[in-house]
Design a protein around this motif. Structure first.
Motif, PDB file in Angstrom:
ATOM      1  N   ASP A 290     -17.866  86.768  24.611  1.00 59.32           N
ATOM      2  CA  ASP A 290     -17.312  87.424  23.433  1.00 59.32           C
ATOM      3  C   ASP A 290     -16.062  88.194  23.838  1.00 59.32           C
ATOM      4  O   ASP A 290     -16.133  89.126  24.633  1.00 59.32           O
ATOM      5  CB  ASP A 290     -18.358  88.380  22.849  1.00 59.32           C
ATOM      6  N   MET A 291     -14.917  87.797  23.318  1.00 61.66           N
ATOM      7  CA  MET A 291     -13.656  88.412  23.703  1.00 61.66           C
ATOM      8  C   MET A 291     -13.249  89.432  22.624  1.00 61.66           C
ATOM      9  O   MET A 291     -12.501  89.126  21.693  1.00 61.66           O
ATOM     10  CB  MET A 291     -12.577  87.344  23.855  1.00 61.66           C
ATOM     11  N   ASP A 292     -13.768  90.658  22.721  1.00 61.61           N
ATOM     12  CA  ASP A 292     -13.505  91.671  21.699  1.00 61.61           C
ATOM     13  C   ASP A 292     -12.024  92.039  21.614  1.00 61.61           C
ATOM     14  O   ASP A 292     -11.524  92.379  20.557  1.00 61.61           O
ATOM     15  CB  ASP A 292     -14.320  92.937  21.994  1.00 61.61           C
ATOM     16  N   ASP A 293     -11.324  91.977  22.736  1.00 60.27           N
ATOM     17  CA  ASP A 293      -9.945  92.418  22.739  1.00 60.27           C
ATOM     18  C   ASP A 293      -9.019  91.448  22.008  1.00 60.27           C
ATOM     19  O   ASP A 293      -7.859  91.743  21.785  1.00 60.27           O
ATOM     20  CB  ASP A 293      -9.452  92.607  24.177  1.00 60.27           C
ATOM     21  N   GLU A 294      -9.530  90.278  21.621  1.00 62.41           N
ATOM     22  CA  GLU A 294      -8.710  89.306  20.925  1.00 62.41           C
ATOM     23  C   GLU A 294      -9.058  89.224  19.438  1.00 62.41           C
ATOM     24  O   GLU A 294      -8.631  88.301  18.750  1.00 62.41           O
ATOM     25  CB  GLU A 294      -8.847  87.926  21.580  1.00 62.41           C
ATOM     26  N   ALA A 295      -9.832  90.161  18.919  1.00 68.53           N
ATOM     27  CA  ALA A 295     -10.200  90.151  17.513  1.00 68.53           C
ATOM     28  C   ALA A 295      -8.970  90.452  16.647  1.00 68.53           C
ATOM     29  O   ALA A 295      -8.165  91.324  16.963  1.00 68.53           O
ATOM     30  CB  ALA A 295     -11.298  91.160  17.242  1.00 68.53           C
ATOM     31  N   VAL A 296      -8.826  89.714  15.534  1.00 69.26           N
ATOM     32  CA  VAL A 296      -7.697  89.875  14.616  1.00 69.26           C
ATOM     33  C   VAL A 296      -8.242  90.213  13.231  1.00 69.26           C
ATOM     34  O   VAL A 296      -9.146  89.539  12.730  1.00 69.26           O
ATOM     35  CB  VAL A 296      -6.857  88.587  14.557  1.00 69.26           C
ATOM     36  N   VAL A 324     -10.995  89.326   6.715  1.00 64.65           N
ATOM     37  CA  VAL A 324     -11.594  88.389   7.651  1.00 64.65           C
ATOM     38  C   VAL A 324     -11.269  88.855   9.066  1.00 64.65           C
ATOM     39  O   VAL A 324     -10.130  89.199   9.379  1.00 64.65           O
ATOM     40  CB  VAL A 324     -11.097  86.939   7.409  1.00 64.65           C
ATOM     41  N   GLU A 325     -12.293  88.918   9.906  1.00 67.44           N
ATOM     42  CA  GLU A 325     -12.120  89.270  11.318  1.00 67.44           C
ATOM     43  C   GLU A 325     -12.294  88.004  12.129  1.00 67.44           C
ATOM     44  O   GLU A 325     -13.348  87.367  12.099  1.00 67.44           O
ATOM     45  CB  GLU A 325     -13.139  90.319  11.744  1.00 67.44           C
ATOM     46  N   ALA A 326     -11.233  87.615  12.821  1.00 65.15           N
ATOM     47  CA  ALA A 326     -11.260  86.409  13.655  1.00 65.15           C
ATOM     48  C   ALA A 326     -11.384  86.824  15.110  1.00 65.15           C
ATOM     49  O   ALA A 326     -10.589  87.625  15.614  1.00 65.15           O
ATOM     50  CB  ALA A 326      -9.987  85.594  13.454  1.00 65.15           C
ATOM     51  N   ARG A 327     -12.384  86.295  15.782  1.00 66.54           N
ATOM     52  CA  ARG A 327     -12.651  86.659  17.180  1.00 66.54           C
ATOM     53  C   ARG A 327     -12.810  85.396  18.003  1.00 66.54           C
ATOM     54  O   ARG A 327     -13.553  84.488  17.647  1.00 66.54           O
ATOM     55  CB  ARG A 327     -13.914  87.504  17.258  1.00 66.54           C
TER      56      ARG A 327
END
Length: 340
Positions: A290-296, A324-327
Motif C-alpha cells: 500500500d503506497m500511501d504517499d502516492e494517494a491522489v 475520489v481517492e486514487a491510491r
C-alpha cells in the motif's frame, strides 16, 4: 689438476645438502595452525531466519596471530531460509538468475560471549555476503582467547524484487444522495485506463464513471441523458450520457449509467515495476504493498436528471459532489529477478 677435481667434488656434494638446509629453515619460519575455535552466528534480520553452511572460525597460528575466517565455501550462502514464502522464492530465483545477490549485510561485529565487542568488521554499510569476506577474513587482535565468540550480522534484502503489477484502488467519499424519497444515486466505480473520444471536433482522453440508480418508489422514471453527466469540480464543461437518454427506470429496479468524464490528469494503472523498498513490502499484507504517499484526492461533480412518466413530465435532478481517492498498489505477480 688433482686439486681442481677435489673442489668440484665438494661442490657437488655440498650443494644438495645446503639446499635441504635452506628448505628446512624456510619450513621452520612458516606459521602453522595450532588451534581453531568455532564462532556462532546471530542474525539481526526481519527476513532471514537462517544462513545454512555459514560457520566462521577463529584460527590461531604458531606465531600467536589469530585470523578470522568467515566462510570457506560461498555456495551455502545462496540458500538462506527466509521468513516468508515470497522472500524465499525471490532469493532462490535471483540466485539462479545470473547469481544475483539480493541479501545485503549492513553490520558485522565480532563479540565475546558476554557482549564485549572484539572487532567491528562493518558498522554501517551495504555489502553482499561474498563481499563481506573482504572486510572480515584476516588477522584479529585479541588480548586473550574469547569465550563463546559470536558474529552478529544485520542482514536483509535491500529491496523486494519481483514482477509487480501496478494497480489503482479508488475510494469514493460523499458518493451517494437521494433525489426524491425512494430514488437514490450512488457512485460505484471509475475506469482507470483512459480512452480516446471525439468531443466537439477534438480528441479527448476519457475515463468512465459508473453511477447506480436505485428506484424504491412506485413511479417510473426516464433518464435525461442530455442533462446528466460528470466533470471535475473545478472543470468548465460537463460530458453527458447522451447514449443513455430515455432509459427507463421502473419501480423497484436499479440500473448502472456510464458517465464519461475528462480528467485534467488522467488516472493510469496496469504498468509493471521491478522492485519496492523492503519496508514497503513488510508493511503490506497478502503480497500487496500500500503506497500511501502516492494517494491522489480528486473532487468531482456528478449530475443526474430524471423525468417522471406521470405528473406532466416532472423533472427530478440530483447533484453529487464526491471525492475520489486514487491510491497506487503493487500486486506481486511473481517474486524474483527479471530483466528490466
Amino acid at each position: 689438476m688433482r686439486g681442481s677435481n677435489t673442489c668440484r667434488l665438494l661442490v657437488r656434494t655440498l650443494l644438495p645438502a645446503l639446499g635441504a638446509l635452506l628448505l628446512l629453515s624456510g619450513c621452520a619460519t612458516t606459521p602453522r595452525e595450532v588451534d581453531s575455535q568455532l564462532v556462532r552466528v546471530r542474525l539481526e534480520s526481519q527476513t532471514v531466519m537462517k544462513l545454512p553452511g555459514l560457520a566462521p572460525q577463529l584460527v590461531t597460528y604458531s606465531n600467536k596471530r589469530t585470523v578470522f575466517v568467515l566462510q570457506p565455501d560461498e555456495q551455502p550462502w545462496r540458500m538462506p531460509r527466509m521468513s516468508r514464502p515470497e522472500l524465499q522464492e525471490m532469493v532462490a530465483h535471483c540466485a539462479e538468475a545470473g547469481g544475483r545477490q539480493v541479501l545485503q549485510v549492513s553490520r558485522a561485529v565480532l563479540e565475546d560471549g558476554d557482549g564485549t565487542v572484539l572487532a567491528t568488521f562493518l558498522a554501517d554499510g551495504s555489502v553482499t555476503l561474498p563481499e563481506l569476506s573482504q572486510h572480515t577474513d584476516g588477522p584479529v587482535a585479541l588480548a586473550a582467547p574469547p569465550v563463546e565468540p559470536v558474529l552478529r550480522l544485520a542482514i536483509d534484502p535491500d529491496r523486494f524484487h519481483g514482477r509487480l503489477r501496478e494497480e489503482l484502488e479508488l475510494t469514493f467519499r460523499d458518493g451517494q444522495t437521494q433525489i426524491v424519497p425512494g430514488v437514490r444515486v450512488s457512485v460505484v466505480s471509475m475506469s482507470t485506463t483512459p480512452q480516446q473520444m471525439s468531443v466537439g471536433g477534438r480528441t479527448a482522453s476519457i475515463n468512465n464513471l459508473y453511477v447506480r440508480l436505485d428506484n424504491r418508489s412506485r413511479e417510473t422514471f426516464a433518464l435525461n441523458g442530455y442533462n446528466s453527466g460528470a466533470m471535475e469540480a473545478g472543470g468548465g464543461s460537463m460530458l453527458t450520457a447522451e447514449g443513455f437518454h430515455d432509459t427507463i427506470l421502473p419501480p423497484g429496479r436499479s440500473m448502472i449509467v456510464r458517465l464519461p468524464i475528462e480528467l485534467s490528469e488522467p488516472l493510469e494503472a496496469g504498468g509493471w515495476q521491478s522492485s519496492v523498498t523492503l519496508d514497503d513490502y513488510l508493511a503490506g499484507w497478502e503480497g500487496v504493498i500500500d503506497m500511501d504517499d502516492e494517494a491522489v484526492q480528486l473532487p468531482l461533480r456528478v449530475q443526474v436528471e430524471l423525468q417522471a412518466a406521470s405528473g406532466k413530465g416532472r423533472t427530478l435532478r440530483g447533484v453529487l459532489t464526491p471525492t475520489v481517492e486514487a491510491r497506487k498498489r503493487y500486486r506481486i505477480e511473481q517474486p524474483g529477478c527479471f530483466d528490466e
